[in-house]
Design an enzyme around this catalytic site. Structure first.
Site, PDB file in Angstrom:
ATOM      1  N   ALA A 169     -18.734   3.413  -3.208  1.00 55.73           N
ATOM      2  CA  ALA A 169     -19.948   3.624  -3.110  1.00 55.73           C
ATOM      3  C   ALA A 169     -20.852   3.576  -4.431  1.00 55.73           C
ATOM      4  O   ALA A 169     -21.960   2.899  -4.361  1.00 55.73           O
ATOM      5  CB  ALA A 169     -20.118   5.011  -2.206  1.00 55.73           C
ATOM      6  N   TRP A 170     -20.195   4.284  -5.396  1.00 59.48           N
ATOM      7  CA  TRP A 170     -20.919   4.020  -6.738  1.00 59.48           C
ATOM      8  C   TRP A 170     -20.959   2.789  -7.398  1.00 59.48           C
ATOM      9  O   TRP A 170     -22.334   2.521  -7.564  1.00 59.48           O
ATOM     10  CB  TRP A 170     -19.996   5.192  -7.801  1.00 59.48           C
ATOM     11  CG  TRP A 170     -20.490   4.938  -9.141  1.00 59.48           C
ATOM     12  CD1 TRP A 170     -21.579   5.860  -9.558  1.00 59.48           C
ATOM     13  CD2 TRP A 170     -19.758   4.128 -10.136  1.00 59.48           C
ATOM     14  NE1 TRP A 170     -21.509   5.294 -11.245  1.00 59.48           N
ATOM     15  CE2 TRP A 170     -20.383   4.500 -11.280  1.00 59.48           C
ATOM     16  CE3 TRP A 170     -18.670   3.564 -10.070  1.00 59.48           C
ATOM     17  CZ2 TRP A 170     -19.897   4.001 -12.563  1.00 59.48           C
ATOM     18  CZ3 TRP A 170     -18.198   2.975 -11.269  1.00 59.48           C
ATOM     19  CH2 TRP A 170     -18.817   3.183 -12.518  1.00 59.48           C
ATOM     20  N   ASP A 178      -7.021   4.371  -4.823  1.00 60.91           N
ATOM     21  CA  ASP A 178      -7.515   3.925  -3.444  1.00 60.91           C
ATOM     22  C   ASP A 178      -8.250   5.312  -2.992  1.00 60.91           C
ATOM     23  O   ASP A 178      -8.542   6.115  -4.005  1.00 60.91           O
ATOM     24  CB  ASP A 178      -6.459   3.792  -2.534  1.00 60.91           C
ATOM     25  CG  ASP A 178      -7.246   3.311  -0.931  1.00 60.91           C
ATOM     26  OD1 ASP A 178      -7.632   2.047  -1.005  1.00 60.91           O
ATOM     27  OD2 ASP A 178      -7.311   3.864  -0.085  1.00 60.91           O
ATOM     28  N   LYS A 181       0.768  -1.164   0.118  1.00 64.02           N
ATOM     29  CA  LYS A 181      -0.099  -0.223  -0.048  1.00 64.02           C
ATOM     30  C   LYS A 181       0.912   1.273   0.028  1.00 64.02           C
ATOM     31  O   LYS A 181       1.924   1.351   0.593  1.00 64.02           O
ATOM     32  CB  LYS A 181      -0.868  -0.053   1.021  1.00 64.02           C
ATOM     33  CG  LYS A 181      -2.193   0.810   1.195  1.00 64.02           C
ATOM     34  CD  LYS A 181      -3.093  -0.021   0.424  1.00 64.02           C
ATOM     35  CE  LYS A 181      -4.647   0.681  -0.165  1.00 64.02           C
ATOM     36  NZ  LYS A 181      -5.632  -0.122  -0.319  1.00 64.02           N
ATOM     37  N   PHE A 218     -19.333   8.519  -0.968  1.00 58.40           N
ATOM     38  CA  PHE A 218     -19.961   8.758  -2.305  1.00 58.40           C
ATOM     39  C   PHE A 218     -18.834   8.705  -3.576  1.00 58.40           C
ATOM     40  O   PHE A 218     -18.949   9.177  -4.508  1.00 58.40           O
ATOM     41  CB  PHE A 218     -20.712  10.051  -2.291  1.00 58.40           C
ATOM     42  CG  PHE A 218     -19.834  11.172  -2.139  1.00 58.40           C
ATOM     43  CD1 PHE A 218     -19.120  11.254  -0.750  1.00 58.40           C
ATOM     44  CD2 PHE A 218     -19.535  11.998  -3.100  1.00 58.40           C
ATOM     45  CE1 PHE A 218     -18.330  12.750  -0.605  1.00 58.40           C
ATOM     46  CE2 PHE A 218     -18.553  13.060  -3.175  1.00 58.40           C
ATOM     47  CZ  PHE A 218     -18.136  13.300  -1.747  1.00 58.40           C
ATOM     48  N   GLY A 219     -17.831   8.041  -3.116  1.00 58.84           N
ATOM     49  CA  GLY A 219     -16.780   7.725  -4.177  1.00 58.84           C
ATOM     50  C   GLY A 219     -17.050   6.665  -5.001  1.00 58.84           C
ATOM     51  O   GLY A 219     -18.105   5.909  -5.308  1.00 58.84           O
ATOM     52  N   ASN A 220     -15.930   6.083  -5.241  1.00 60.71           N
ATOM     53  CA  ASN A 220     -15.788   4.999  -6.548  1.00 60.71           C
ATOM     54  C   ASN A 220     -16.587   3.838  -5.936  1.00 60.71           C
ATOM     55  O   ASN A 220     -17.390   2.953  -6.733  1.00 60.71           O
ATOM     56  CB  ASN A 220     -14.340   4.787  -7.144  1.00 60.71           C
ATOM     57  CG  ASN A 220     -14.256   3.531  -7.921  1.00 60.71           C
ATOM     58  OD1 ASN A 220     -13.850   2.430  -7.246  1.00 60.71           O
ATOM     59  ND2 ASN A 220     -14.684   3.582  -9.233  1.00 60.71           N
TER      60      ASN A 220
END
Ligand code: 2IT
Length: 435
Positions: free
Chosen positions: A231-232, A155, A115, A227-229
């Site tokens: 969550a989408w 990320d 990471k 509400f990012g990638n």
């Protein structure tokens, strides 16, 4: 542990969870003990830290810290995302690299764990500032990357745009167009379905959890955070499967939409994200039937399914209690370590259907693995082909959880995922000698 990694709360939390799960099985394998597998596993192979100097639009210079934690490459090249967020520190990247090692083992693909990231905050930054930061970051990291060495991806704070800028700089310096990054654009070696993969994979996994208990996802209400990638993708697939997504959230609070978040409202999530302001309040202005709850988390809403899709430790004991009181049927971490240790313990004590991030969200990195395969073969698969493989991988992860996580009638997914991931990495380390 505490003395060797002082103050590294998130890292210690992630390690403690795995060690508690594997203790009984570890004790039946004296060869692991002799080879000091645990001691070796909790110490990253190496940690790189470096200065990143970049110039803002007014010509002022800024200095951030860049990191890459190459945690473990026993089963394949280092693989894991890059996070750009003000909160990034070594404890967070070590916990993420540690988790990534076991998650990647569960995917069935040959990938080690890593990471990286920076405490750079993309919030409110211009396109040009983001580009200059990505290029400056890569100027230092590129020497340590390669398709068989270390393959980063996105990320939090790093999406297709940032990967494009970083990969462009990498290619310039390395003078090779090889698959040393995943999450690339479709025109230059990216895989179809990689943007959707974390959320889609999570919903395939949740669907299996429910089916195993003779429940159907169709008609269920879902609380999603973030509400990012991620969550989408989760909202998209949940809706496709006939569930009703009630919430999304940001650092400013959460939005509850009584009509459900579907169709163009899911597209609107991308617009909100692209604004770069990191807030969800504008949703309630665009869709007036929705309620915005400032400073609150979505876990207070009565729903059937709760999915953490934002960041670590975003669901605590009190939230867990509320969900249980409100008769939640299934809780799944889609963010890495989305629940605090106390919240996770409470779900397990109450014999709730609960699954950890390293199993639920592994579809993202698994599809990165499929991107690596396509790059190595110099071809690209159709989205049907990728989706089929993703389906197959998620059910294999579910099976591995069952194989090690059964406690009578109850399936302890945390224990199952931890033991299955651990056994694969431990056996690979043992076979390769004490390095
Ligand atoms: O947490 C994760 O698994 C990711 N951010 C994706 C990592 C990857 O290499 O695709």
């Amino acid at each position: 542990m505490q003395e060797k990694h002082p103050g590294e709360q998130e890292f210690l939390q992630a390690v403690k969870e795995v060690l508690l799960s594997v203790e009984p099985i570890y004790n039946t394998h004296p060869e692991f003990e002799r080879a000091k597998i645990i001691e070796r596993m909790v110490e990253p192979d190496r940690i790189l830290t470096f200065r990143v100097t970049w110039e803002d639009d007014r010509g002022e210079l800024h200095v951030n810290r860049g990191y890459r934690v190459q945690f473990n490459n026993a089963i394949g090249p280092y693989k894991g995302g890059i996070r750009f967020h003000a909160s990034v520190n070594l404890s967070i990247l070590k916990f993420l690299g540690f988790e990534q090692t076991f998650k990647n083992a569960l995917t069935t693909l040959p990938m080690g764990g890593a990471k990286g990231g920076s405490d750079f905050s993309p919030r409110g930054k211009s396109e040009a500032e983001i580009r200059r930061f990505c290029q400056a970051f890569m100027l230092e990291l590129w020497r340590n990357l390669g398709p068989d060495q270390d393959v980063p991806a996105g990320d939090i704070g790093v999406g297709g745009r940032e990967v494009g800028y970083m990969y462009g700089m990498y290619k310039k310096l390395q003078r090779e167009h090889t698959g040393s990054f995943t999450g690339k654009g479709l025109q230059f070696g990216g895989s179809l379905l990689r943007p959707e993969a974390t959320g889609f994979g999570a919903l395939y996994f949740v669907n299996q959890m429910l089916q195993d208990q003779n429940m159907d996802i169709s008609g269920k209400t879902v609380a999603i955070s973030g509400f990012g990638n991620v969550a989408w993708g989760a909202a998209l697939k949940a809706t496709q499967m006939g569930a009703k997504v009630m919430t999304i959230s940001g650092p400013d609070g959460y939005v509850f939409d009584p009509d459900g978040i579907s169709g163009e409202k899911i597209d609107y999530m991308l617009e909100l994200r692209n604004s770069g302001n990191d807030i969800v309040a504008p949703y309630a202005e665009v869709y007036p039937k929705a309620e915005f709850h400032a400073g609150k988390k979505p876990w207070e809403c009565p729903v059937d399914i709760a999915l953490t899709c934002a960041t670590q430790n975003e669901l605590n004991e009190q939230d867990a209690r509320m969900l249980i009181d409100n008769k939640v049927k299934c809780v799944a971490e889609v963010s890495n370590m989305g629940c605090t240790a106390e919240a996770a313990d409470l779900f397990i004590e109450n014999r709730m259907l609960f699954a950890p991030g390293k199993a639920v969200n592994a579809g993202g990195v698994a599809t990165s693995g499929l991107e690596m395969s396509q790059n190595a073969m110099h071809l690209s698969w159709s989205s049907d082909e990728v989706d089929q493989r993703l389906h197959h991988i998620m059910s294999s992860i579910h099976e591995q959880c069952l194989a090690y996580g059964k406690e009578g009638n109850y399936i302890n997914y945390v224990k199952g995922a931890n033991i299955a991931g651990f056994m694969k990495v431990a056996q690979a380390m043992l076979a390769q000698g004490p390095l």
